[in-house]
Scaffold this active site. Structure first.
Site, short mmCIF file in Angstrom:
data_model
loop_
_atom_site.label_atom_id
_atom_site.label_comp_id
_atom_site.label_asym_id
_atom_site.label_seq_id
_atom_site.Cartn_x
_atom_site.Cartn_y
_atom_site.Cartn_z
N ARG A 144 0.81 -1.22 0.00
CA ARG A 144 0.00 0.00 0.00
C ARG A 144 0.84 1.27 0.00
NH1 ARG A 144 -5.45 -1.76 2.41
NH2 ARG A 144 -6.13 0.39 2.54
N TYR A 147 0.61 4.06 -2.69
CA TYR A 147 -0.47 5.06 -2.60
C TYR A 147 -0.20 6.00 -1.43
CZ TYR A 147 -5.36 6.72 -2.15
OH TYR A 147 -6.50 7.48 -2.06
N LYS A 151 0.74 10.01 -1.68
CA LYS A 151 -0.14 11.03 -1.09
C LYS A 151 0.61 11.86 -0.04
CE LYS A 151 -4.05 10.22 -3.28
NZ LYS A 151 -4.74 11.27 -4.06
N ASN A 176 -12.93 7.23 3.75
CA ASN A 176 -13.77 6.37 2.89
C ASN A 176 -15.10 7.01 2.50
OD1 ASN A 176 -12.02 4.61 4.66
ND2 ASN A 176 -12.78 3.09 3.21
N VAL A 189 -14.84 -1.92 -0.65
CA VAL A 189 -15.76 -2.81 0.07
C VAL A 189 -17.23 -2.55 -0.29
CG1 VAL A 189 -15.89 -1.39 2.20
CG2 VAL A 189 -16.19 -3.88 2.31
N GLN A 211 -11.79 -5.25 11.72
CA GLN A 211 -11.26 -3.92 11.33
C GLN A 211 -12.43 -2.98 11.07
OE1 GLN A 211 -11.36 -6.61 9.38
NE2 GLN A 211 -11.21 -6.17 7.22
N PRO A 274 -5.42 -1.29 7.28
CA PRO A 274 -5.56 -0.60 8.57
C PRO A 274 -6.65 -1.23 9.45
CG PRO A 274 -5.41 0.98 6.77
CD PRO A 274 -5.57 -0.38 6.14
N GLN A 276 -8.20 0.15 12.12
CA GLN A 276 -9.28 1.04 12.58
C GLN A 276 -9.15 2.38 11.86
OE1 GLN A 276 -8.84 1.57 16.81
NE2 GLN A 276 -6.74 2.28 16.64
P1 NAD Z 1 -11.61 6.93 -9.08
O1 NAD Z 1 -10.65 5.84 -9.44
O2 NAD Z 1 -13.06 6.72 -9.30
O3 NAD Z 1 -11.22 8.27 -9.84
C1 NAD Z 1 -9.90 8.63 -10.13
C2 NAD Z 1 -9.85 9.23 -11.54
O4 NAD Z 1 -8.53 9.68 -11.82
C3 NAD Z 1 -10.21 8.21 -12.62
O5 NAD Z 1 -11.20 8.74 -13.47
C4 NAD Z 1 -8.89 7.97 -13.33
O6 NAD Z 1 -9.06 7.59 -14.69
C5 NAD Z 1 -8.19 9.30 -13.16
N1 NAD Z 1 -6.74 9.24 -13.28
C6 NAD Z 1 -5.89 8.40 -12.60
N2 NAD Z 1 -4.62 8.63 -13.00
C7 NAD Z 1 -4.67 9.63 -13.91
C8 NAD Z 1 -3.68 10.32 -14.67
N3 NAD Z 1 -2.38 10.00 -14.58
N4 NAD Z 1 -4.08 11.31 -15.50
C9 NAD Z 1 -5.38 11.64 -15.62
N5 NAD Z 1 -6.38 11.03 -14.93
C10 NAD Z 1 -6.01 10.03 -14.08
O7 NAD Z 1 -11.34 7.30 -7.54
P2 NAD Z 1 -12.10 8.28 -6.56
O8 NAD Z 1 -12.65 7.49 -5.45
O9 NAD Z 1 -12.99 9.18 -7.31
O10 NAD Z 1 -10.87 9.11 -5.97
C11 NAD Z 1 -10.58 10.42 -6.45
C12 NAD Z 1 -9.49 11.05 -5.61
O11 NAD Z 1 -9.91 11.12 -4.24
C13 NAD Z 1 -8.17 10.30 -5.62
O12 NAD Z 1 -7.10 11.23 -5.61
C14 NAD Z 1 -8.19 9.53 -4.32
O13 NAD Z 1 -6.90 9.27 -3.83
C15 NAD Z 1 -8.95 10.48 -3.41
N6 NAD Z 1 -9.60 9.76 -2.30
C16 NAD Z 1 -10.77 9.09 -2.49
C17 NAD Z 1 -11.34 8.41 -1.43
C18 NAD Z 1 -12.67 7.69 -1.55
O14 NAD Z 1 -13.13 7.12 -0.56
N7 NAD Z 1 -13.34 7.69 -2.68
C19 NAD Z 1 -10.69 8.38 -0.18
C20 NAD Z 1 -9.49 9.05 -0.04
C21 NAD Z 1 -8.95 9.76 -1.10
N1 UDP Z 2 -12.93 -5.59 2.51
C1 UDP Z 2 -13.57 -6.78 2.75
N2 UDP Z 2 -14.12 -7.46 1.69
C2 UDP Z 2 -14.07 -7.01 0.40
C3 UDP Z 2 -13.42 -5.77 0.17
C4 UDP Z 2 -12.85 -5.10 1.24
O1 UDP Z 2 -13.67 -7.24 3.89
O2 UDP Z 2 -14.59 -7.69 -0.51
C5 UDP Z 2 -12.34 -4.86 3.65
C6 UDP Z 2 -10.89 -4.42 3.48
O3 UDP Z 2 -9.99 -5.45 3.88
C7 UDP Z 2 -10.82 -3.21 4.41
C8 UDP Z 2 -12.23 -2.62 4.33
O4 UDP Z 2 -13.07 -3.65 3.80
O5 UDP Z 2 -10.60 -3.63 5.74
C9 UDP Z 2 -12.32 -1.39 3.44
O6 UDP Z 2 -11.71 -1.71 2.22
P1 UDP Z 2 -11.67 -0.74 0.97
O7 UDP Z 2 -10.93 -1.45 -0.12
O8 UDP Z 2 -13.03 -0.25 0.66
O9 UDP Z 2 -10.87 0.56 1.42
P2 UDP Z 2 -9.66 0.90 2.41
O10 UDP Z 2 -10.32 1.64 3.50
O11 UDP Z 2 -8.99 -0.35 2.92
O12 UDP Z 2 -8.77 1.72 1.58
#
Ligand code: NAD
Ligand code: UDP
Length: 329
Positions: A144, A147, A151, A176, A189, A211, A274, A276
């Site tokens: 992991r 990522y 970030k 999340n 998930v 978790q 993680p 929690q």
């Molecule tokens: P997602 O995968 O749905 O969207 C990400 C988008 O970025 C996609 O459309 C992908 O094609 C585009 N992308 C990736 N690499 C690229 C590149 N090199 N050039 C141009 N486009 C590119 O994911 P999401 O859930 O919408 O996440 C969006 C942002 O929010 C990310 O930066 C992610 O780290 C952050 N984030 C999301 C969550 C969540 O729970 N959804 C949590 C924490 C952080």
């Molecule tokens: N998880 C799970 N079953 C699945 C997918 C995910 O039990 O089919 C668990 C995963 O191990 C984590 C939590 O759900 O503990 C959240 O996972 P997710 O991939 O959504 O995001 P994360 O918070 O880990 O980035």
């Protein structure tokens, strides 16, 4: 004249909802994406809108936008653990080189930039709930790490541009978040469990399911991001929903949405998963007068409706996305 905003990751889950929000607020929106984890269908409804334009581009390459820009929201990055494990180098590049390009663009245009950081900067946290002042517990060399460290670097270079160049920067640490337009097979998930419920399969809980996570509905997340962008605060701010639940209890809640007799099956816990996670949102409450409004029951019902509306073909296309077209030889 309306303000111009560039949103990277526009074809993804959060990026597409942000495009909708900024269009609704009267901005001119330029969406940018290379579709590596996103999908054109998430923005197809905007294509005929005169205030929306789209550029297909990989942000790890030099980013050129003619004309003025007021704001940049950098959301491009794989976000699902399975995605970033499959495309680790792209993940590192979009968080580092991509962020560098967008900071350079923001500087050239005198634009304010908001970058999407994550609760993953806290790693497997030893402080609970997580406050912005916690430095985190990340395994730099674990799977992991690609990522998490991208970030963390993203936050560091953003603060360096802020301090050295006086750039207006904002950092949101997203916890999340879920809702319509998540990719059913992205491995996170909520889409994973919803797909399993809709196909009548057993739900795969990783580890013993003890978790925890805290799930935020997308509309609340977008509201928090919008307020943060317009605030004058440049240090990181947590945005998420503090209602924490174990993954096992969560699976049981989702099974209750279905009329079939599904059960939980247990699979190995991924490395460095993680144990929690819960945001401390005191800062966002105080600074932005923001807190989540959509409870898990209502948010999950809306999300379930969305996934229920997918075609049979989409529902059974359960294999993970093929990234081979995007990987440079
Ligand atoms: P997602 O995968 O749905 O969207 C990400 C988008 O970025 C996609 O459309 C992908 O094609 C585009 N992308 C990736 N690499 C690229 C590149 N090199 N050039 C141009 N486009 C590119 O994911 P999401 O859930 O919408 O996440 C969006 C942002 O929010 C990310 O930066 C992610 O780290 C952050 N984030 C999301 C969550 C969540 O729970 N959804 C949590 C924490 C952080
Ligand atoms: N998880 C799970 N079953 C699945 C997918 C995910 O039990 O089919 C668990 C995963 O191990 C984590 C939590 O759900 O503990 C959240 O996972 P997710 O991939 O959504 O995001 P994360 O918070 O880990 O980035």
């Amino acid at each position: 004249m309306s303000k111009r905003v560039l949103i990277t990751g526009a074809a993804g889950f959060l990026g597409s909802h942000l495009c909708d929000r900024f269009i609704n607020e009267g901005y001119e929106v330029i969406g940018m994406d290379n579709f590596i984890t996103g999908d054109e269908k998430n923005i197809v409804h905007l294509r005929s809108n005169p205030n929306f334009s789209f550029v297909k581009h990989d942000v790890t390459e030099f980013v050129d936008i003619p004309g003025e820009l007021d704001y940049i929201l950098h959301f491009a990055s794989p976000a699902s653990p399975i995605d970033y494990l499959k495309i680790p180098i792209q993940t590192l590049k979009v968080g580092s080189l991509g962020t560098h390009n967008l900071l350079g663009l923001a500087k050239a245009k005198s634009a304010r930039i908001l970058i999407a950081s994550t609760s993953e900067v806290y790693g497997d946290p030893l402080v609970h709930p997580q406050t912005e002042s916690y430095y985190g517990n990340v395994n730099t060399i674990g799977p992991r790490g690609v990522y998490d460290e991208a970030k963390r670097f993203q936050e560091s270079i953003t603060m360096a541009y802020h301090r050295f160049h006086g750039l207006e920067t904002r950092i949101v640490r997203i916890f999340n978040t879920y809702g319509p337009r998540m990719r059913l097979n992205d491995g996170r998930v909520i889409p994973a469990f919803m797909g399993q419920v809709l196909r009548g399969e057993d739900l795969t809980v990783f580890g013993d399911g003890s978790q925890t996570r805290s799930f935020c509905y997308v509309d609340d997340q977008v509201e928090g991001i919008y307020r943060l962008l317009l605030s004058d605060y440049s240090d990181p701010v947590n945005i998420g929903n503090p209602h924490e639940i174990s993954i096992k209890d969560f699976a049981e809640e989702i099974i209750a949405l279905s009329s079939d007799n599904q059960k939980i099956v247990y699979r190995d816990l991924p490395v460095d998963d993680p144990m929690q996670r819960q945001p401390d949102i005191s800062l966002a409450k105080k600074l932005l007068n923001w807190e989540p409004k959509v409870g898990r029951k209502a948010g999950m019902a809306k999300t379930f409706d969305y996934f229920s509306g997918l075609s049979e073909e989409e529902l059974y296309k359960s294999e993970h996305k093929d990234f081979s077209n995007h990987i440079k030889k």
